[in-house]
Design an enzyme around this catalytic site. Structure first.
Site, PDB file in Angstrom:
ATOM      1  N   LYS A 181     -19.552 -47.507  26.336  1.00  0.00           N
ATOM      2  CA  LYS A 181     -19.327 -47.162  27.748  1.00  0.00           C
ATOM      3  C   LYS A 181     -17.829 -47.152  28.054  1.00  0.00           C
ATOM      4  O   LYS A 181     -17.317 -46.201  28.643  1.00  0.00           O
ATOM      5  CB  LYS A 181     -20.000 -48.184  28.658  1.00  0.00           C
ATOM      6  CG  LYS A 181     -19.531 -48.139  30.118  1.00  0.00           C
ATOM      7  CD  LYS A 181     -20.189 -49.150  31.011  1.00  0.00           C
ATOM      8  CE  LYS A 181     -19.446 -50.425  31.145  1.00  0.00           C
ATOM      9  NZ  LYS A 181     -18.250 -50.404  32.002  1.00  0.00           N
ATOM     10  N   ASN A 182     -17.119 -48.200  27.601  1.00  0.00           N
ATOM     11  CA  ASN A 182     -15.714 -48.337  28.001  1.00  0.00           C
ATOM     12  C   ASN A 182     -14.796 -47.384  27.257  1.00  0.00           C
ATOM     13  O   ASN A 182     -13.608 -47.331  27.525  1.00  0.00           O
ATOM     14  CB  ASN A 182     -15.260 -49.787  27.865  1.00  0.00           C
ATOM     15  CG  ASN A 182     -15.949 -50.641  28.922  1.00  0.00           C
ATOM     16  OD1 ASN A 182     -16.535 -50.105  29.862  1.00  0.00           O
ATOM     17  ND2 ASN A 182     -15.905 -51.931  28.753  1.00  0.00           N
ATOM     18  N   CYS A 204     -17.570 -53.363  39.370  1.00  0.00           N
ATOM     19  CA  CYS A 204     -18.235 -54.669  39.529  1.00  0.00           C
ATOM     20  C   CYS A 204     -17.310 -55.644  40.270  1.00  0.00           C
ATOM     21  O   CYS A 204     -16.108 -55.546  40.210  1.00  0.00           O
ATOM     22  CB  CYS A 204     -18.541 -55.265  38.158  1.00  0.00           C
ATOM     23  SG  CYS A 204     -19.727 -54.314  37.244  1.00  0.00           S
ATOM     24  N   ARG A 224      -9.312 -56.760  41.451  1.00  0.00           N
ATOM     25  CA  ARG A 224      -9.087 -55.884  40.289  1.00  0.00           C
ATOM     26  C   ARG A 224      -8.003 -54.871  40.676  1.00  0.00           C
ATOM     27  O   ARG A 224      -8.255 -53.722  40.937  1.00  0.00           O
ATOM     28  CB  ARG A 224     -10.388 -55.226  39.853  1.00  0.00           C
ATOM     29  CG  ARG A 224     -11.434 -56.251  39.446  1.00  0.00           C
ATOM     30  CD  ARG A 224     -12.676 -55.626  38.903  1.00  0.00           C
ATOM     31  NE  ARG A 224     -12.484 -55.163  37.521  1.00  0.00           N
ATOM     32  CZ  ARG A 224     -13.425 -54.476  36.868  1.00  0.00           C
ATOM     33  NH1 ARG A 224     -14.520 -54.115  37.479  1.00  0.00           N
ATOM     34  NH2 ARG A 224     -13.223 -54.101  35.614  1.00  0.00           N
ATOM     35  N   ASP A 237     -16.233 -59.560  28.389  1.00  0.00           N
ATOM     36  CA  ASP A 237     -17.522 -58.902  28.664  1.00  0.00           C
ATOM     37  C   ASP A 237     -18.665 -59.549  27.920  1.00  0.00           C
ATOM     38  O   ASP A 237     -19.823 -59.233  28.183  1.00  0.00           O
ATOM     39  CB  ASP A 237     -17.460 -57.420  28.266  1.00  0.00           C
ATOM     40  CG  ASP A 237     -16.475 -56.654  29.126  1.00  0.00           C
ATOM     41  OD1 ASP A 237     -16.152 -55.520  28.768  1.00  0.00           O
ATOM     42  OD2 ASP A 237     -16.031 -57.220  30.140  1.00  0.00           O
ATOM     43  N   ARG A 261     -25.820 -49.130  34.523  1.00  0.00           N
ATOM     44  CA  ARG A 261     -24.502 -48.484  34.362  1.00  0.00           C
ATOM     45  C   ARG A 261     -24.000 -48.603  32.933  1.00  0.00           C
ATOM     46  O   ARG A 261     -23.209 -47.793  32.477  1.00  0.00           O
ATOM     47  CB  ARG A 261     -23.475 -49.170  35.276  1.00  0.00           C
ATOM     48  CG  ARG A 261     -23.595 -48.816  36.724  1.00  0.00           C
ATOM     49  CD  ARG A 261     -22.461 -49.428  37.505  1.00  0.00           C
ATOM     50  NE  ARG A 261     -21.185 -49.157  36.825  1.00  0.00           N
ATOM     51  CZ  ARG A 261     -20.094 -49.849  37.067  1.00  0.00           C
ATOM     52  NH1 ARG A 261     -20.112 -50.846  37.929  1.00  0.00           N
ATOM     53  NH2 ARG A 261     -18.974 -49.558  36.442  1.00  0.00           N
TER      54      ARG A 261
END
Ligand code: EPZ
Length: 419
Positions: free
Chosen positions: A22-23, A116, A121, A306, A398
């Site tokens: 995903k990242n 999130c 952030r 994570d 997600r």
């Protein structure tokens, strides 16, 4: 509202294949806007972040063909339109459009990013880099405008005050077509950064040093098409390895790059987790007695922030006391209260998570507060006696492609219900 319902206590057995990262893919898709020809991605995960990004680039005029895990993007018709706050706000990675629109048009108006709730952030490091390259920042309502007023972006020497994955990737993307050389010092070293650099270099960019803390980019005038395989998702892999160790009786996890998970695997070995590792898969046996350990996250190649939430349910099956400290996001603790509701002996005291194990978990109604917290609650639900209902599951969908199908195939009693 949709919920995930799990009838726990059933052990997992069999095979699960990890999907694309995903990242990585959330940066690859915006980066493709820089190209002057078609770029095809293979191994694209079926996650809602990808759906959102595809929707945004189609609004911008890209032609997109999607079949299974392959995404064919033709960016030749892309227009530099202000990106609406709505869709943009649904994911933090939308900030990569600043870098790619700046890189292509030397001007970008994008809604401020969402994502999130892991505490503040900021994107100050992204903006510091763009300003160093000649962009001026201004705000228009919920959007931020970056523009060089007609000049091309200039290469710059940038020192990152904090190691930042997003700022490193975003600067790399913007610098690809800037005039001259850009050097990023104190760059993040995550595998996803190497994956984005690999794609851009295969499109004709001149990026050196991705994966180290100094990355240099020689600007080029144009980028051609290519085909690229997305790297495996090391966080999804770690999440399934933790599930397999917590409640598995022999689970084979494939499409895993061991070198992306060394600190995580080392932590599991410290607990006494028995597994067989080969070059692209991990086999996790049924575990006997495990030892409680402590976890402290740090930038790659350290223990990933994570993975501190997904490993937590496994820690609760061990024997002893331990602490979890997240040095990247100290507020990444919202899953603790939810797990305590399931009977976990876990608290947040003085900025660190403290647990005493083993715990017998009982199913309960809980809510996912962010993506990886959601994964931890799924694991806890699989382990717990009785039924667990998880709300706010959009967070989980997600980042974990086909999680219901993957866990059902492993023997879990898990489904999504509409309430
Ligand atoms: C990426 O987020 C990942 N997301 C996160 O994964 C991951 O937790 C994080 O990197 C780890 O560093 C994506 O790649 C889409 P950062 P990112 O910039 O890039 C501070 C998941 O679960 N910072 O590396 O947004 C920041 O506050 C998600 O998949 C600044 O101060 O994170 C944090 O403390 C969650 N100023 C630290 O740096 C900035 O301009 C690391 O953040 C940028 C960041």
């Amino acid at each position: 509202m949709r919920k995930i319902v799990i009838n726990g206590g059933k052990s997992l057995k069999g095979h699960v294949a990890v999907s694309g990262a995903k990242n990585s893919v959330v940066a690859l898709i915006p980066a493709i806007i820089l190209a002057d020809d078609i770029v095809t991605l293979d191994g694209v995960p079926a996650i809602s972040d990808v759906d959102s990004l595809v929707e945004i680039i189609e609004i911008m005029g890209c032609q997109v063909k999607r079949s299974g895990e392959t995404l064919e993007i033709d960016p030749r018709g892309v227009k530099n339109i202000p990106l609406p706050y709505g869709k943009i706000n649904s994911l933090r990675a939308s900030y990569y459009f600043y870098g790619s629109l700046l890189g292509r048009f030397a001007e970008a108006t994008v809604g401020l990013p969402g994502g999130c709730d892991l505490g503040p952030r900021p994107i100050d490091l992204h903006l510091k880099a763009f300003e160093a390259m000649g962009a001026k920042v201004s705000y228009e309502g919920e959007s931020m405008r970056l523009a060089t007023d007609g000049q091309p972006l200039q290469g710059a020497h940038i020192y990152m005050d904090t190691v930042s994955v997003g700022a490193t990737i975003n600067t790399m993307i913007a610098a690809t077509k800037a005039k001259g050389r850009t050097v990023i010092e104190n760059a993040a070293r995550e595998p996803e950064i190497i994956d984005v650099a690999t794609l851009l270099n295969n499109m004709g960019a001149k990026i050196r040093g991705a994966g180290t803390d100094v990355i240099s980019i020689e600007g080029v005038d144009s980028l051609h098409g290519t085909r690229h395989q997305v790297i495996p998702d090391r966080i999804e892999a770690g999440s399934y390895i933790a599930m397999a160790a917590a409640i598995g009786e022999g689970v084979h996890i494939t499409n895993v790059l061991y070198e992306h998970l060394e600190s995580f695997i080392a932590k599991l070995e410290e607990m006494g987790v028995r597994m067989t590792i080969d070059e692209d898969s991990v086999f996790v046996e049924k575990q006997e007695q495990l030892k409680a350990v402590s976890v402290k996250t740090s930038p790659y190649p350290g223990f990933a922030t994570d993975l501190q939430q997904p490993i937590t349910p496994l820690l609760l099956t061990a024997q002893g006391r331990g602490t979890i400290i997240d040095t990247i996001y100290e507020k990444r603790v919202n899953h603790v209260a939810e797990m305590a509701r399931m009977g976990a002996d876990i608290t947040v005291t003085g900025g660190q998570i403290v647990y005493h194990a083993p715990n017998k978990l009982t199913g309960a109604p809980v809510k996912a507060t962010d993506l990886r917290a959601g994964a931890a609650l799924v694991t806890a639900g699989l382990m717990a006696e009785g039924t667990t209902e998880i709300s706010n599951i959009e967070f989980i969908l997600r980042g974990y492609s086909n999680i219901i199908e993957k866990l059902t195939a492993l023997g879990a009693d898990i489904k999504i219900i509409e309430e």
